[in-house]
Design a protein around this motif. Sequence first.
Motif, mmCIF file in Angstrom:
data_model
loop_
_atom_site.group_PDB
_atom_site.id
_atom_site.type_symbol
_atom_site.label_atom_id
_atom_site.label_comp_id
_atom_site.label_asym_id
_atom_site.label_seq_id
_atom_site.Cartn_x
_atom_site.Cartn_y
_atom_site.Cartn_z
ATOM 1 N N TRP A 22 0.820 -1.197 0.000
ATOM 2 C CA TRP A 22 0.000 0.000 0.000
ATOM 3 C C TRP A 22 0.867 1.265 0.000
ATOM 4 O O TRP A 22 0.541 2.253 -0.655
ATOM 5 C CB TRP A 22 -0.939 -0.003 1.208
ATOM 6 N N ARG A 101 1.962 18.668 8.602
ATOM 7 C CA ARG A 101 0.768 18.255 7.872
ATOM 8 C C ARG A 101 1.085 17.233 6.774
ATOM 9 O O ARG A 101 0.180 16.746 6.106
ATOM 10 C CB ARG A 101 0.092 19.469 7.229
ATOM 11 N N LEU A 102 2.368 16.970 6.563
ATOM 12 C CA LEU A 102 2.787 16.004 5.550
ATOM 13 C C LEU A 102 4.060 15.333 6.062
ATOM 14 O O LEU A 102 4.925 16.010 6.622
ATOM 15 C CB LEU A 102 3.072 16.738 4.224
ATOM 16 N N GLY A 103 4.132 13.991 5.920
ATOM 17 C CA GLY A 103 5.340 13.285 6.356
ATOM 18 C C GLY A 103 6.533 13.652 5.482
ATOM 19 O O GLY A 103 6.389 13.789 4.263
ATOM 20 N N ARG A 105 8.880 11.881 4.547
ATOM 21 C CA ARG A 105 9.174 10.850 3.557
ATOM 22 C C ARG A 105 8.450 11.082 2.243
ATOM 23 O O ARG A 105 8.867 10.589 1.199
ATOM 24 C CB ARG A 105 8.721 9.490 4.106
ATOM 25 N N TYR A 110 6.622 14.338 -3.771
ATOM 26 C CA TYR A 110 5.938 15.544 -4.225
ATOM 27 C C TYR A 110 6.825 16.367 -5.167
ATOM 28 O O TYR A 110 6.402 16.769 -6.250
ATOM 29 C CB TYR A 110 5.506 16.399 -3.022
ATOM 30 N N PRO D 276 -9.002 4.382 -4.344
ATOM 31 C CA PRO D 276 -9.213 3.146 -3.599
ATOM 32 C C PRO D 276 -10.693 3.027 -3.239
ATOM 33 O O PRO D 276 -11.407 4.030 -3.167
ATOM 34 C CB PRO D 276 -8.375 3.356 -2.332
ATOM 35 N N HIS D 281 -9.175 1.266 1.684
ATOM 36 C CA HIS D 281 -8.288 2.388 1.887
ATOM 37 C C HIS D 281 -8.179 2.726 3.371
ATOM 38 O O HIS D 281 -7.104 2.892 3.924
ATOM 39 C CB HIS D 281 -8.827 3.595 1.117
ATOM 40 N N GLU D 284 -6.207 0.224 5.590
ATOM 41 C CA GLU D 284 -4.769 0.312 5.397
ATOM 42 C C GLU D 284 -4.182 1.594 5.977
ATOM 43 O O GLU D 284 -3.094 1.585 6.526
ATOM 44 C CB GLU D 284 -4.441 0.213 3.897
ATOM 45 N N ILE D 285 -4.925 2.643 5.877
ATOM 46 C CA ILE D 285 -4.382 3.875 6.410
ATOM 47 C C ILE D 285 -4.313 3.822 7.925
ATOM 48 O O ILE D 285 -3.424 4.417 8.543
ATOM 49 C CB ILE D 285 -5.184 5.096 5.910
ATOM 50 N N ASP D 287 -3.528 1.020 9.625
ATOM 51 C CA ASP D 287 -2.280 0.287 9.857
ATOM 52 C C ASP D 287 -1.078 1.220 9.721
ATOM 53 O O ASP D 287 -0.104 1.131 10.464
ATOM 54 C CB ASP D 287 -2.090 -0.835 8.802
ATOM 55 N N GLU D 288 -1.216 2.082 8.775
ATOM 56 C CA GLU D 288 -0.146 2.962 8.356
ATOM 57 C C GLU D 288 0.092 4.121 9.300
ATOM 58 O O GLU D 288 1.176 4.689 9.349
ATOM 59 C CB GLU D 288 -0.548 3.581 7.002
ATOM 60 N N GLU D 291 3.255 5.188 11.017
ATOM 61 C CA GLU D 291 4.482 5.214 10.224
ATOM 62 C C GLU D 291 4.619 6.448 9.336
ATOM 63 O O GLU D 291 5.705 6.925 9.085
ATOM 64 C CB GLU D 291 4.555 3.965 9.318
ATOM 65 N N GLU D 292 3.493 6.932 8.856
ATOM 66 C CA GLU D 292 3.561 7.962 7.823
ATOM 67 C C GLU D 292 2.377 8.919 7.984
ATOM 68 O O GLU D 292 1.239 8.488 8.032
ATOM 69 C CB GLU D 292 3.477 7.271 6.451
ATOM 70 N N ALA D 293 2.664 10.174 8.042
ATOM 71 C CA ALA D 293 1.563 11.137 8.145
ATOM 72 C C ALA D 293 0.807 11.191 6.819
ATOM 73 O O ALA D 293 1.406 11.142 5.748
ATOM 74 C CB ALA D 293 2.098 12.522 8.480
ATOM 75 N N ALA D 294 -0.491 11.253 6.913
ATOM 76 C CA ALA D 294 -1.311 11.337 5.707
ATOM 77 C C ALA D 294 -1.145 12.703 5.067
ATOM 78 O O ALA D 294 -1.047 13.716 5.761
ATOM 79 C CB ALA D 294 -2.767 11.110 6.051
ATOM 80 N N PRO D 295 -1.105 12.756 3.748
ATOM 81 C CA PRO D 295 -0.991 14.069 3.106
ATOM 82 C C PRO D 295 -2.222 14.926 3.397
ATOM 83 O O PRO D 295 -3.286 14.420 3.746
ATOM 84 C CB PRO D 295 -0.871 13.753 1.619
ATOM 85 N N LEU D 296 -2.038 16.163 3.263
ATOM 86 C CA LEU D 296 -3.052 17.194 3.511
ATOM 87 C C LEU D 296 -4.402 16.831 2.910
ATOM 88 O O LEU D 296 -4.489 16.408 1.773
ATOM 89 C CB LEU D 296 -2.554 18.492 2.863
ATOM 90 N N ASP D 297 -5.436 17.006 3.680
ATOM 91 C CA ASP D 297 -6.815 16.887 3.188
ATOM 92 C C ASP D 297 -7.274 15.452 3.001
ATOM 93 O O ASP D 297 -8.406 15.232 2.606
ATOM 94 C CB ASP D 297 -7.004 17.615 1.856
ATOM 95 N N MET D 298 -6.372 14.490 3.250
ATOM 96 C CA MET D 298 -6.794 13.103 3.065
ATOM 97 C C MET D 298 -7.871 12.728 4.070
ATOM 98 O O MET D 298 -8.715 11.883 3.809
ATOM 99 C CB MET D 298 -5.586 12.183 3.195
#
Lengths: 308, 308, 308, 308
Positions: A22, A101-103, A105, A110, D276, D281, D284-285, D287-288, D291-298
């Motif tokens: 994913w 607001r964004l990782g 990684r 981007y 997705p 979606h 999985e997010i 689980d995620e 580990e990883e910040a979700a991008p803006l507005d997700m």
Amino acid sequence: MHAMEQGSVQEHGRSRKLSKIWVINEHVRVGLAETLSTYVMMVFGLGSVAQVVTGRGVFGEYLSVNLGFGLGVAMGVHIGGRVSGAHMNAAVSFSMCLFGRLGWRMLPVYILSQLIGSFLAAGTIYSLYYDAIYHYCGGNLTVSGPKATAGIFATYPATYLSLHAGFLDQVIGTAMLLLCLMALSDQRNQPAPSGGEPIAVGLLVLLIGVSLGSNSGYAINPSRDLGPRIFTAIAGWGPEVFRAGNGWWWVPVLAPMVGGVTGASIYKVFVELHHPSPCEHRREIEDEAEEEAAPLDMQKYLSPEVCV
Amino acid sequence: MHAMEQGSVQEHGRSRKLSKIWVINEHVRVGLAETLSTYVMMVFGLGSVAQVVTGRGVFGEYLSVNLGFGLGVAMGVHIGGRVSGAHMNAAVSFSMCLFGRLGWRMLPVYILSQLIGSFLAAGTIYSLYYDAIYHYCGGNLTVSGPKATAGIFATYPATYLSLHAGFLDQVIGTAMLLLCLMALSDQRNQPAPSGGEPIAVGLLVLLIGVSLGSNSGYAINPSRDLGPRIFTAIAGWGPEVFRAGNGWWWVPVLAPMVGGVTGASIYKVFVELHHPSPCEHRREIEDEAEEEAAPLDMQKYLSPEVCV
Amino acid sequence: MHAMEQGSVQEHGRSRKLSKIWVINEHVRVGLAETLSTYVMMVFGLGSVAQVVTGRGVFGEYLSVNLGFGLGVAMGVHIGGRVSGAHMNAAVSFSMCLFGRLGWRMLPVYILSQLIGSFLAAGTIYSLYYDAIYHYCGGNLTVSGPKATAGIFATYPATYLSLHAGFLDQVIGTAMLLLCLMALSDQRNQPAPSGGEPIAVGLLVLLIGVSLGSNSGYAINPSRDLGPRIFTAIAGWGPEVFRAGNGWWWVPVLAPMVGGVTGASIYKVFVELHHPSPCEHRREIEDEAEEEAAPLDMQKYLSPEVCV
Amino acid sequence: MHAMEQGSVQEHGRSRKLSKIWVINEHVRVGLAETLSTYVMMVFGLGSVAQVVTGRGVFGEYLSVNLGFGLGVAMGVHIGGRVSGAHMNAAVSFSMCLFGRLGWRMLPVYILSQLIGSFLAAGTIYSLYYDAIYHYCGGNLTVSGPKATAGIFATYPATYLSLHAGFLDQVIGTAMLLLCLMALSDQRNQPAPSGGEPIAVGLLVLLIGVSLGSNSGYAINPSRDLGPRIFTAIAGWGPEVFRAGNGWWWVPVLAPMVGGVTGASIYKVFVELHHPSPCEHRREIEDEAEEEAAPLDMQKYLSPEVCV
């Protein structure tokens, strides 16, 4: 119980694997959307410059360029808005990372997507206006002079502009951009209306073009400027595109990073940090009520259902 | 009971103290938002004038200035809208006080914040367009004449305009502004759509620029005009900025106060006072129904759930 | 029972009396709102023409006039929208009466209010731009010729335009206006979004100015044209304002009445008459489903909750 | 039971017959709406060109034409939006058929209606601007040269443009149109706000005019170009309208078909295919998340009520 534990371990393993797939999928998904957003914005933006330059005043004027980039940004937000956020600007992505607001990684994904998008857009506009450009400049692709055409693709400073003044120009322009973007997305203030975010951001970019554009063409965006500049270096304008304007090229790459963070911070310090928690605020305003009339529209802010 | 009373007294004391802190906090909070709103509006507005003047027709035209101030106002409303109301105009704040929508004690906070915001914006535009202004006027900062640049910052009357005609010009311009602002926020009429207030107010200012601007540059706002005028007096244009146009400077300070109250009153007398209470209105329109068809759209006004 | 009957009779009498008072009040209420709507629209509209004419190209261009009338109409709708419907145009009021959306008894109230509003607006613009007009024409108020200023207030045909071509011009312009107004308010089609009616109508008028304006200045509105023409006859331009253009004055009074009804009828015949009743439509489309794919967006039209 | 069966058979027969009538009615209904939509768009669009050409710069400029076609499209969508979808463009209808959003059997209805609409609009503008056109060209209707007027109705390429470059121009223009139209109607992304579709599509067409119009006048629409071209061939410009530009006429007929499908496919490949399913979606997010910040507005995308 043993079986269940095993299942849970297997589940965990599967989830890990799925998660990895994913992550890759998500990178691809976000990357493709960001590439297409930036591509669309840049085709419209560069197209409007090409049309005005090669049209010699018959097919539009400076305001057309402002409309081309402004509405181009709006369409870009429609393309990638709910997938990648449609930053289309490395300074925006960088600020988003810095403010959590964004990782981090995701940042390379981007920036790379944006550069690919703007490079491809430059190529598209070059193909589309190939005849027009050659007709205009007589086949002589120059970076400066009366028939210069490099300015269709990347920005160049006005002749009177010193390098440090140009740096300030890009810092202030990008600061105004991020300052206003913060307000447009601040749900505790007066944000862009739901569904109207693309046009609000587009009008903001139009506004910056109308008011902060004449010094150096309001790049305010490393991705917008660097991709097409690299394209022109390859496509026939040569290394002069990096030397012109006292080596101007790095200014719209670096200064917007500084400006973006500055602008977002100013909004935070002047407005966002002072938003009261709704309940605290409400209790105090009730104590206050007879002493001081609340300023206009404050009533809207006090949602009674929150604190009951 | 004794303990409870004591507690209540303590509570009251704490509330008093908290209240005082909150008053100060609220002043700071509102003041900062109003300062930043006005700053943002003025950077975009003055920037568009600077660009048009120093760009000699290549970087925009009169319509760009209308867009710069119009959309600049819209962005200003996004910045401070739900915190201070984003008046950005002493004539608006004064009218709000007079009509009981803002406590008089807040008036100095608003006016001071607005003046600071517009002064700082003038400074920002001066720094940003320093090279452009010097390139344009050859380093000779003048208030009138063919290469005058003081008009980038504050307004000056057309040469044909007498002082009392200029006063009328500012009264009428500000009256139209407040008259329409009253309608845009009148929830019993056809107000700006929810969330669309900033752009509605921005289009109103654009409209005033398009139709009521050529006599004296549509200041219609003491805060917009005085702050930058003081800046220019200090920054190199000297006391001439107060003497020009027969001592024009006080007209856009005083006349908008008169105009604002006049315009708001006209809306009240022609429309707001005649809004029927919904129940009374409904009963009568039912009696009336067979005798006279209701004018277009009146149905929307009659919300059945209110009077059942 | 006797007492109750008496009460009911008294009630009835009181209701009659109230009703009569209310009729008068309603006339006043609607009349005042319609007057102010028209006044606001016309101040902005005429102001933009005055600015462009007396500004000699420095303070706006033809597009500014389109914006002035377009956004002026939008503001006028905000002023009177929910009270009088803000027709601001006798051709609109007349069409509304003919199609049963407004009682004929209200027609004189609307037309009179509109004429008063546009007459007063002409007076306001005359006062506001008095110095500018005299400076422009050297004090010689003429209806035609290089320094003509009567065209600031009322419309005049281009020199090449025959009278019957001018009549057709006004019929077509007003027909397009009413045709689109019908669509913008048709709730069974794709109307203007709720709350966005003023700006939608304003953009429509801007569009007519951009595309159907050069023959005779797109009056498409008896109230817009006649009030200011009478004003100019009195204020110094004299009876020539009625003689110019082969006695043009009656064309923008009569032709819009014909055009308005024509345009509204065309919309009815091509679209409105064919709207199916939702239930009938839905049943048939279900029978149809496997044979023929529904055109884009038709799904939205089929609201399942209506016919269950 | 027997009776019921009979009834059901009769019901079925009646339904068949009704269905057939309804098919015819639906064709008429959709056809009339599509004709009127296209007519309205084209009257405003062609009107703006006529005004700019015959007005010699006094009644608008290139930007007026962009506004005329842009807002004309918006009004066209208001006219037929919920009935026929208001394609007003054979390339849009063709793409809709290819992607299964419109039955192929409806395609001839759409294309014929569009051609009738644009032909009639050309006739209307010819009548309306008859005097202006004759005054402008002295009665000599030409397709090329300094006083050419055929360009008011159909598009012609710039003199420098080769035929294959013109083909590419029309492919890219229409691809950008369909690419963005797909995004504006994609409810799983950031679509046009509900009710704001007409103005969003209108701004898109304005944008294309501002940025991709100078090579050949941005027909990007077979229906827009062919109908008026046929009209001019009949009305006095003669067969030259088909010969000009090396037989240009077929390019804006064929190339938009190719471009439309290309653009819509690009959006599908870059964005739509990767949406997705909401539940997958979301799992999985979660689980995620660490580990990883979700991008803006997700966040907005993850509607919790869907997967509970």
